[in-house]
Enzyme design. Structure first.
Site, mmCIF file in Angstrom:
data_model
loop_
_atom_site.group_PDB
_atom_site.id
_atom_site.type_symbol
_atom_site.label_atom_id
_atom_site.label_comp_id
_atom_site.label_asym_id
_atom_site.label_seq_id
_atom_site.Cartn_x
_atom_site.Cartn_y
_atom_site.Cartn_z
ATOM 1 N N SER A 105 -58.537 -30.937 21.535
ATOM 2 C CA SER A 105 -57.223 -30.909 20.907
ATOM 3 C C SER A 105 -57.302 -30.820 19.386
ATOM 4 C CB SER A 105 -56.428 -32.135 21.366
ATOM 5 O OG SER A 105 -55.091 -32.064 20.965
ATOM 6 N N ASP A 244 -51.717 -27.207 16.833
ATOM 7 C CA ASP A 244 -53.047 -27.799 16.734
ATOM 8 C C ASP A 244 -54.045 -26.943 17.503
ATOM 9 O OD1 ASP A 244 -52.175 -28.452 19.287
ATOM 10 O OD2 ASP A 244 -53.183 -30.399 19.311
ATOM 11 N N ASP A 246 -55.464 -26.838 20.389
ATOM 12 C CA ASP A 246 -55.219 -26.340 21.753
ATOM 13 C C ASP A 246 -53.752 -25.992 21.969
ATOM 14 O OD1 ASP A 246 -54.298 -28.985 21.852
ATOM 15 O OD2 ASP A 246 -54.854 -29.225 23.954
ATOM 16 N N ASP A 248 -50.858 -27.546 21.953
ATOM 17 C CA ASP A 248 -49.878 -28.313 22.734
ATOM 18 C C ASP A 248 -49.024 -29.213 21.852
ATOM 19 O OD1 ASP A 248 -51.721 -30.276 22.106
ATOM 20 O OD2 ASP A 248 -51.944 -31.025 24.162
#
Length: 450
Positions: A105, A244, A246, A248
């Protein structure tokens, strides 16, 4: 069974340090494959999808997972770099048994991890995660050669996901006339997010779209929005969209350089839906959601509830209440009538739709909200200190809460990874918030050293 490896969002850590090592990740793939195969009631070949972000370690971990699943007799569909919510979508739409994302992440490139999604595109239940951990204790026994899993690549994965994201934007609206800075944090959406906004009509100025395996989240993206703010001002863009690594989570910037967090963006979408005559049964935030947002929902007549910190817990409460809107100040926003999980691109589209519908910018839509200042402190404590049994601290908290009453609140929670107590104080003025945080922190420090 207590989970040893799974946290609130999969398994995560520093690459090369257990459990983020190729041997453990291969065993994880094998164990998960065994569990998914046992739960596969359709009788068809068990198949999982694997996506990843742009960290260089993704190549190693992808190969390890593929080997583990193959050894368990599970087929693998590889889709390369793609946002976490893209894996959730593709797993569901392709009718696969599970989806995995290799990502850490918003963490730096040195970290990585594995997240799981169910066949429906939801986070795995605690029960299934516990089953996988139990299966890790079983012997590693490769299936017969004739039953080994096969792997194939889904070359059109980005295109499929782009079309899905666009489908969540109202058909009667478009983004023509908007200039957007789109910051993808050198992460999983580097080749996707810009296309979504451009194909809906916006002029896109890319930022953070040159990944090299080592620069993910490095001074760009939702956790480092200064670069996005600067480029918005420099180019005269209408908005900046910061994702960010990833993709999400989301932060947004307006043309003045003002940054809007997840709390504010969630409020804007809920308020717009209510104004448009749509039903808003309720909204879920977290223990960290700003008090001004809760009071704002109260004025709108929208029920509001708090969940534990973490989008996993927000989702759980939404499911239990049968509501569709929820999120965190960090930018994890859930619109369950649009997607099964938090999605930064889709969240941005929901906010931009409010701007198009109302013909008002985000700041204007938030003119009735003035966020309470929050002061956060991390207090080192001895390992044997039980803050819940500390009577001195309890008295201090009671005193502070009585003094704040309706103008603020305090939140105390222990760190899950280190001997630290996190203290958050929120009040109508910064001075009051700092006073509250300091008073509680001093009480904790004094008692924990006794």
């Amino acid at each position: 069974m207590t989970r040893k490896y799974f946290g609130t969002d999969g398994i995560r850590g520093e690459v090369g340090t257990f459990p983020i090592t190729p041997d453990f990740i291969m065993r994880l793939g094998y164990a998960a494959g065994r569990v998914f195969s046992k739960r596969n009631e359709a009788g068809s070949r068990t198949t999982v999808l694997i996506g990843k972000d742009t960290r260089v370690s993704g190549y190693m971990l992808e190969a390890a997972l593929e080997a583990g699943f193959s050894a368990a007799g599970v087929d693998v569909v590889l889709c390369g770099p793609i946002p976490t919510p893209g894996v959730a979508y593709l797993t569901s739409t392709l009718r696969l048994n599970a989806g995995l994302v290799i990502s850490a992440s918003h963490n730096p490139y040195q970290d990585n991890g594995v997240k799981f999604f169910s066949a429906l595109g939801d986070k795995l239940s605690d029960t299934i995660e516990s089953e996988i951990e139990y299966a890790l204790l079983e012997p590693f026994q490769v299936v017969g050669a004739e039953s080994l899993g096969k792997a194939r690549r889904l070359d059109d994965a980005p295109g499929r996901y782009i079309e899905f994201c666009k489908s969540t934007f109202p058909n009667h609206l478009d983004l023509h006339g908007m200039k957007l800075v789109v910051d993808t944090a050198h992460g999983a959406a580097y080749h996707i997010a810009g296309h979504v906004f451009h194909e809906l009509g916006a002029e896109v100025i890319p930022l953070g779209n040159q990944p090299n395996g080592l620069n993910i989240n490095d001074q760009v993206g939702a956790t480092a929005p200064a670069a996005c703010i600067a480029l918005v001002k420099e180019t005269g863009a209408d908005f900046g969209i910061a994702l960010d690594g990833d993709a999400d989570r989301l932060q947004m910037v307006d043309r003045t350089g003002r940054l809007f967090n997840g709390d504010e963006l969630l409020y804007v979408v809920a308020k717009d839906r209510l104004k448009a005559g749509k039903s808003v049964a309720g909204v879920v935030g977290t223990l960290m959601t700003n008090l001004a947002i809760e009071q704002g929902f109260e004025k709108l007549g929208i029920p509001f509830e708090r969940a534990l910190v973490g989008d996993r817990y927000v989702l759980e409460k939404l499911r239990s209440k049968n509501w569709v809107l929820g999120g965190e100040g960090s930018g994890h926003l859930l619109f369950l009538d649009r997607h099964t999980t938090g999605d930064g691109i889709i969240a941005a589209l929901q906010v931009l739709a409010t701007v198009k519908r109302s013909k008002e910018d985000i700041g204007t839509q938030l003119q009735d909200i003035s966020l309470f200042p929050q002061v956060l402190m991390n207090i080192a404590i001895s390992k044997d200190y039980d803050w819940k049994k500390d009577l001195q601290l309890k008295d201090t908290i009671t005193e502070v809460e009585h003094d704040l009453r309706s103008i603020g609140r305090v939140l105390i929670r222990p760190s899950g990874t280190e001997p630290v107590l996190r203290v958050m104080a929120e009040a109508s003025t910064r001075n009051k918030a700092e006073w509250a945080a300091q008073k509680i922190s001093q009480s904790v420090s004094s008692a924990s050293k006794a």
